[in-house]
Write an enzyme that holds these catalytic residues in place. Sequence first.
Site, mmCIF file in Angstrom:
data_model
loop_
_atom_site.group_PDB
_atom_site.id
_atom_site.type_symbol
_atom_site.label_atom_id
_atom_site.label_comp_id
_atom_site.label_asym_id
_atom_site.label_seq_id
_atom_site.Cartn_x
_atom_site.Cartn_y
_atom_site.Cartn_z
ATOM 1 C CE LYS A 124 15.291 4.858 106.245
ATOM 2 N NZ LYS A 124 14.782 4.722 107.611
ATOM 3 C CG ASP A 164 16.292 1.670 108.308
ATOM 4 O OD1 ASP A 164 15.299 2.030 108.946
ATOM 5 O OD2 ASP A 164 16.210 0.872 107.357
HETATM 6 P P1 NDP Z 1 17.822 -4.677 111.663
HETATM 7 O O1 NDP Z 1 18.669 -4.927 110.483
HETATM 8 O O2 NDP Z 1 18.475 -4.365 112.954
HETATM 9 O O3 NDP Z 1 16.812 -5.880 111.882
HETATM 10 C C1 NDP Z 1 16.010 -6.419 110.872
HETATM 11 C C2 NDP Z 1 15.610 -7.803 111.361
HETATM 12 O O4 NDP Z 1 14.686 -8.362 110.465
HETATM 13 C C3 NDP Z 1 16.779 -8.757 111.441
HETATM 14 O O5 NDP Z 1 16.573 -9.608 112.528
HETATM 15 C C4 NDP Z 1 16.692 -9.505 110.111
HETATM 16 O O6 NDP Z 1 17.269 -10.789 110.165
HETATM 17 C C5 NDP Z 1 15.199 -9.599 109.965
HETATM 18 N N1 NDP Z 1 14.787 -9.726 108.570
HETATM 19 C C6 NDP Z 1 15.284 -9.099 107.480
HETATM 20 N N2 NDP Z 1 14.614 -9.458 106.373
HETATM 21 C C7 NDP Z 1 13.651 -10.331 106.784
HETATM 22 C C8 NDP Z 1 12.636 -11.033 106.131
HETATM 23 N N3 NDP Z 1 12.460 -10.936 104.826
HETATM 24 N N4 NDP Z 1 11.830 -11.824 106.883
HETATM 25 C C9 NDP Z 1 11.990 -11.922 108.216
HETATM 26 N N5 NDP Z 1 12.943 -11.277 108.895
HETATM 27 C C10 NDP Z 1 13.761 -10.486 108.183
HETATM 28 O O7 NDP Z 1 16.818 -3.479 111.261
HETATM 29 P P2 NDP Z 1 15.969 -2.555 112.211
HETATM 30 O O8 NDP Z 1 15.474 -3.323 113.374
HETATM 31 O O9 NDP Z 1 16.703 -1.280 112.428
HETATM 32 O O10 NDP Z 1 14.740 -2.181 111.270
HETATM 33 C C11 NDP Z 1 13.623 -3.036 111.105
HETATM 34 C C12 NDP Z 1 12.479 -2.233 110.524
HETATM 35 O O11 NDP Z 1 12.145 -1.146 111.398
HETATM 36 C C13 NDP Z 1 12.752 -1.584 109.168
HETATM 37 O O12 NDP Z 1 11.548 -1.529 108.459
HETATM 38 C C14 NDP Z 1 13.189 -0.172 109.556
HETATM 39 O O13 NDP Z 1 13.017 0.740 108.507
HETATM 40 C C15 NDP Z 1 12.241 0.092 110.707
HETATM 41 N N6 NDP Z 1 12.637 1.139 111.633
HETATM 42 C C16 NDP Z 1 13.839 1.081 112.296
HETATM 43 C C17 NDP Z 1 14.179 2.076 113.193
HETATM 44 C C18 NDP Z 1 15.395 1.983 114.030
HETATM 45 O O14 NDP Z 1 15.511 2.768 114.967
HETATM 46 N N7 NDP Z 1 16.320 1.106 113.758
HETATM 47 C C19 NDP Z 1 13.300 3.231 113.416
HETATM 48 C C20 NDP Z 1 12.041 3.155 112.732
HETATM 49 C C21 NDP Z 1 11.751 2.149 111.860
HETATM 50 P P3 NDP Z 1 18.794 -10.981 109.720
HETATM 51 O O15 NDP Z 1 19.600 -10.081 110.609
HETATM 52 O O16 NDP Z 1 19.023 -12.427 109.920
HETATM 53 O O17 NDP Z 1 18.827 -10.533 108.279
#
Ligand code: NDP
Length: 445
Positions: A124, A164
């Site tokens: 990571k 991520d």
């Molecule tokens: P993104 O940055 O694309 O999305 C994260 C989302 O969560 C955004 O909409 C963000 O809002 C919101 N967010 C961030 N902090 C908070 C909070 N404290 N409370 C509520 N909403 C929040 O990230 P990903 O979708 O890529 O990743 C999300 C999760 O999934 C992480 O844990 C990541 O490690 C995991 N993951 C991702 C993978 C992938 O393929 N991308 C694969 C496997 C796991 P805003 O944009 O307004 O900050």
Amino acid sequence: MNLEKIMTDLEKKHPGEVEYLQAVREVLESIEEIYNENPQFESAGIIERVVEPDRILTFKVPWVDDSGKVHVNLGYRVQFNNAIGPYKGGLRFHPSVNLSILKFLGFEQIFKNSLTTLPMGGGKGGSDFDPKGKSNAEIMRFCQSFMLELWKMIGPETDVPAGDIGVGGREIGFMYGMYKKLSREHTGVLTGKGINWGGSLIRPEATGFGAVYFAQEMLKTKNQDFKGKVVAISGFGNVAWGAALKVTELGGKVVTISGPDGYIYDPDGISGEKINFLLELRASNQDIVKPYSYEFPNAQFHQGKRPWEVKCDVALPCATQNELGKDDAQTLVKNGVMCVAEGANMPSTPEAIEVFQEHKVMFAPGKAVNAGGVATSGLEMSQNSMKLNWSSEEVDMRLHQIMKNIHEQCVKYGTTADGYVNYVKGANVAGFLKVANAMLDLGVL
Ligand code: NDP
């Protein structure tokens, strides 16, 4: 296994690394039984070796903003374990990034990647850089500076990073461009690439699709499916939008999305053109949650709250770590939730997981549920190696099959005497056994 002694020693060595220690404890607790049944693991020091990363690279990332001011962020790559394949795991750009968070994510990644059945080790990386509010040119300059250091550590057979939080197709493009220039090679060194330069169809939506395929298998164990189910989702990023799309396609109704400042409740369902509206806002780097409530007046914005207070059948936390606590879990249980599947990594606190398990709510951890993202990255690596592109149908079919297999492994290793499936245990044991046996075969390294 003397779990408490291992944890005390680790806490001494890595004080304050809360998330990392939390992740290690969770895995050790669930593999304790199988570990004790296999004395060869103890004599080979498997635990002591698997909990420490092979190496960590930290570096400074200087970059110039549009006004000419110089900024310096920190960059990291944690190469955790490559017993079963090259290091593989995403890059996260977010101000909260620190070594503890990257070590927790890298540690989890070892077992997640093992579960996919594909040959990928765990790693990571990322930076405390905040892409929010930055111009395209600033993001490009940051990504290029980041890769100027990282490229020496990675390679298609060595370490293959992906996206991520804060790292989507645009950032992967800028980093890949720089890697290509420095190495003078066009190889599958990053995944999540654009479709015209080595990417795989379905990769952008794969984590969300995979999470829903997994939840579908969970529901199947109770002769249920998504038809007519009310679903609460958190976040609206890479993972959440694919999940919202697939839930809708399977006949469920997504009623929430969220951001750091609150959540949206839309009783009419978040689907079709509403998802497209959100994706457009996201693509232009804008706030998405509040504007949604202006555009669709039936929707309500709940400032400073989390979506878990909404009555739902299925909850899919897809935002970030520790976003669902004990009180949230109690509210979900009181409101009759039947299935909680983690799209994000470790979104539920240990206390929340306890509540779900005590009440026999089906609960599955991120390392199983969101493994479809890295699995499809693995499929992207296969296509790159073969210099071939599979159709969406082919990638989706393979993804679906992988998620079914992961579910089967969880059921095999996690079913308890009363028939309840402890998916946390199932995923940890299945993921661990493969890595531990590979480490035994490879000698002490
Ligand atoms: P993104 O940055 O694309 O999305 C994260 C989302 O969560 C955004 O909409 C963000 O809002 C919101 N967010 C961030 N902090 C908070 C909070 N404290 N409370 C509520 N909403 C929040 O990230 P990903 O979708 O890529 O990743 C999300 C999760 O999934 C992480 O844990 C990541 O490690 C995991 N993951 C991702 C993978 C992938 O393929 N991308 C694969 C496997 C796991 P805003 O944009 O307004 O900050």
